[in-house]
Design a protein around this motif. Sequence first.
Motif, PDB file in Angstrom:
ATOM      1  N   THR A 271       5.730   2.693   2.653  1.00 58.18           N
ATOM      2  CA  THR A 271       6.983   3.365   2.318  1.00 58.18           C
ATOM      3  C   THR A 271       8.136   2.411   2.082  1.00 58.18           C
ATOM      4  OG1 THR A 271       6.280   5.203   3.712  1.00 58.18           O
ATOM      5  CG2 THR A 271       8.606   5.137   3.095  1.00 58.18           C
TER       6      THR A 271
ATOM      7  N   THR B 173      10.193   2.062  -1.595  1.00 60.31           N
ATOM      8  CA  THR B 173      11.490   2.741  -1.656  1.00 60.31           C
ATOM      9  C   THR B 173      12.637   1.743  -1.504  1.00 60.31           C
ATOM     10  OG1 THR B 173      11.471   3.202   0.721  1.00 60.31           O
ATOM     11  CG2 THR B 173      10.553   4.901  -0.719  1.00 60.31           C
TER      12      THR B 173
ATOM     13  N   GLY C 193       1.592   0.791   9.273  1.00 62.60           N
ATOM     14  CA  GLY C 193       2.222   1.900   9.974  1.00 62.60           C
ATOM     15  C   GLY C 193       3.727   1.759  10.003  1.00 62.60           C
TER      16      GLY C 193
ATOM     17  N   MET D   1       0.823  -1.214   0.000  1.00 68.46           N
ATOM     18  CA  MET D   1       0.000   0.000   0.000  1.00 68.46           C
ATOM     19  C   MET D   1       0.855   1.261   0.000  1.00 68.46           C
ATOM     20  SD  MET D   1      -1.612  -0.251   3.903  1.00 68.46           S
ATOM     21  CE  MET D   1      -2.861  -1.476   3.624  1.00 68.46           C
TER      22      MET D   1
ATOM     23  N   SER E  29       1.715   3.213  -2.733  1.00 64.73           N
ATOM     24  CA  SER E  29       1.609   4.078  -3.925  1.00 64.73           C
ATOM     25  C   SER E  29       1.857   5.551  -3.617  1.00 64.73           C
ATOM     26  CB  SER E  29       0.225   3.949  -4.554  1.00 64.73           C
ATOM     27  OG  SER E  29       0.021   2.664  -5.066  1.00 64.73           O
ATOM     28  N   ARG E  30       1.294   6.004  -2.529  1.00 66.09           N
ATOM     29  CA  ARG E  30       1.365   7.427  -2.195  1.00 66.09           C
ATOM     30  C   ARG E  30       2.764   7.900  -1.813  1.00 66.09           C
ATOM     31  NH1 ARG E  30      -2.855   7.353   2.361  1.00 66.09           N
ATOM     32  NH2 ARG E  30      -3.820   6.249   0.622  1.00 66.09           N
ATOM     33  N   ARG E  31       3.670   6.973  -1.592  1.00 68.35           N
ATOM     34  CA  ARG E  31       5.031   7.354  -1.171  1.00 68.35           C
ATOM     35  C   ARG E  31       6.022   7.404  -2.312  1.00 68.35           C
ATOM     36  NH1 ARG E  31       2.889   9.408   3.046  1.00 68.35           N
ATOM     37  NH2 ARG E  31       2.025   7.888   4.485  1.00 68.35           N
ATOM     38  N   THR E  32       5.557   7.141  -3.532  1.00 69.28           N
ATOM     39  CA  THR E  32       6.481   7.144  -4.661  1.00 69.28           C
ATOM     40  C   THR E  32       5.776   7.721  -5.879  1.00 69.28           C
ATOM     41  OG1 THR E  32       8.015   5.754  -5.925  1.00 69.28           O
ATOM     42  CG2 THR E  32       5.877   4.767  -5.376  1.00 69.28           C
TER      43      THR E  32
END
Lengths: 452, 452
Positions: free
Chosen positions: A323, A327, A301, A169, A171-174
């Motif tokens: 994350t 990454t 988390g 989950m 997606s929002r970090r890259t």
Amino acid sequence: MPCLYSDRVSDAFSGVVRSSTALFTDKYELTMLEAALADGSGERPCVFEVFARRLPVGRRYGIVAGTGRLIDALASFRFADAELAIAAEFLDATTVDWLRNYRFSGDIDGYREGDFYFPGSPILSVHGTFAECVLLETLALSIFNHDSAIASAAARMVGAADGRTLIEMGSRRTHEEAAVAAARAAYLAGFDSTSNLEAARRYGIPAAGTAAHAFTLLHTTTAGRDEASAFRSQIDSLGVGTTLLVDTYDITQGVATAVEVAGPELGGVRIDSGDLGVLARQVRRQLDDLGATRTKIVMSGDLDEYGIAGLRAEPVDAYGVGTSVVTGSGAPTAGMVFKLVEVDGIPVEKRSAAKESRGGAKRAVRYARRTGTLVEEVVYPATHPEAPAGEGSVLHELLVPLVRGGEPVAGLPTLDEGRELLARGMVSLPWEGLTLSAGDPAVPTRFVTTEV
Amino acid sequence: MPCLYSDRVSDAFSGVVRSSTALFTDKYELTMLEAALADGSGERPCVFEVFARRLPVGRRYGIVAGTGRLIDALASFRFADAELAIAAEFLDATTVDWLRNYRFSGDIDGYREGDFYFPGSPILSVHGTFAECVLLETLALSIFNHDSAIASAAARMVGAADGRTLIEMGSRRTHEEAAVAAARAAYLAGFDSTSNLEAARRYGIPAAGTAAHAFTLLHTTTAGRDEASAFRSQIDSLGVGTTLLVDTYDITQGVATAVEVAGPELGGVRIDSGDLGVLARQVRRQLDDLGATRTKIVMSGDLDEYGIAGLRAEPVDAYGVGTSVVTGSGAPTAGMVFKLVEVDGIPVEKRSAAKESRGGAKRAVRYARRTGTLVEEVVYPATHPEAPAGEGSVLHELLVPLVRGGEPVAGLPTLDEGRELLARGMVSLPWEGLTLSAGDPAVPTRFVTTEV
């Protein structure tokens, strides 16, 4: 399987309009092309290889990922008017015309997607003229450096999860497109699902999701918080099999409300903050006391492979990882290079301090014991008539044909086949190679350089 | 300026076929949408904010980057048949129909691209119904988390380079589309050029490049190495102003050959390996002795901001930076979150350990001394009639209108304007904020939470 860049996908099926991949390229490749076309050397037959000089610090193995994406991207590596316009700004007319007709017409062999790699493993071997091969450097490296970094980190998480469910989950970090490739690489490595809808559409990866804190907060009124109302709404819409996020306010109250609203058949609860180990035990006990003995606990988390391993003794059913997986968990790029190793049959290599490469086209095999445990990888000159003898009785050929005459070979492995290859491969690693602690590569590599 | 996703660009001009950005979205956003539409809460007016809870360890400031890309991506956030097909697999007909007609119709304010951010800075403020805003979470975060991470690292490199030329050449170390966005973010932060041709085409960033070792190796014959022939070919094609890569074999010999072939008007030499500081001095002396006093020295090879700073006293004219800039130099994601802060005018916030957010829509200002040096940032409730008094005499409004009624406002800053804003901004940081060493944020932030 739908693919963004592939000619093999009908428009009606993919729904995504394909664009050229030809400008995912460094300028110097085109200026080298111009000079090489002008002096005639552009037509010399060459071999380029992709390999990593080393693994990220402490890592025991790398996972080859990106092969399928490269094959797709190759199909749309074409220079149309838009691409030629920028090329014409700094190239002569001869080179621009050459680009207009460009299609890679050579051969590519490579390690299977989902296979291991170690320092020096020739994971891709590209054969063709200098001119047609040199253009692929940046595209090939972008894909392998990204996807292999993610898959290599993800495989460690899968090992640490020891069979429990893993949801990607991140997606929002890259970057938004990197997120789609990351979901694919994580799935290859054994993750069960992704939150990313484009990855679900493009690659058929199972999509998963729970709810955000925003959904609970949305049900606030002038009378105050109303977690029960948010839970009721989610259950009305998604059924009692859904997973409720219980840590927006007080977790104990959240769990109580969740079971009160959903009943003991509630599918799951997610906890996204706090001391996850302590909370898992506490929430499990609470759920069991409430009769919700089959309600699963999903933890998320800032989890990475160490965090997952640390929860191994706890009653956690699924991990949501963000994350750290997208990454590469400290190693966001795989450090692969694309090197010219042979020109007109002559081995070539750079000779500068600390950056040596081994000249000549290579092949590679891996030896295993009868039990299946890997013993060593042997990289040897492609001119050898057969693989050098090695320790172990079972021989695996590592380079397989991917492209012939510019076209993908028939029956290339699917993403699911790569996933199975990797799962089988993990069982073949020596035990010490599976530990998360830093150390040498799990399997030693022997480089045979003398001619037979 | 051509943009991949923008409706504002004619096909003839951009040459790239646009596709939908709607599936760069996590599944849970759509399931929350369904539940919210069903219970009526989807139509409640909401405010979501994007902010970073903290800066990466040791960093003194962050740079806002991605705003322009978000505005472009918003224009093609549309659900057509391909996107609806996947949505229909898990959503009811009402929600699918709603998606078919979806266009964001709300308002967005944000910090200017190229401005600083600090922990808690509300860099984006999204106003609209819950339903229309919640869908944008993943896309907005992907863009800001990636682009801001790159720009924040790149700005430190620009500071360390102290006016010397910086070439971004990291495309091969990151996902192929992330590479284009990384080139844009590095340029925003003050890099001079990029190796990436798609970034040149899409954003008009100057493209640069030299040559690879492959080009020198290509000129090997059965008679042996022939560096001179490779250099001659490059000069014939690109002129004596080109930069020759001199470290394929022996650097001293390479420099001698380069000047012999090109003459003393040679544009530059590039060194990609070895002890760059020692080599810079040695090569400068050699070039000067050969009369090539204006030939520039370009250094590359695993440089980061510390490596660049370490070469400050050396005769280096330009730095080529790859891996470190495109991976955020140790901080590949900016850690930004997208949080619901207000529903129907009611401030809302999550209450769990270590993950508090501050409820209510916010505004922000920065105070500076008359000299221009920043003193503090003040974040305060948007309900306040005016900014709270602060230390310093000059007031900067930080949130500016970006989108009104779903449409980009006229006259949004260009990439070059963002670049100038950032360059001016660096001059306004207190001195200690410019050091590379770890420490507190360069400018303190004060959160005003009481109502006036």
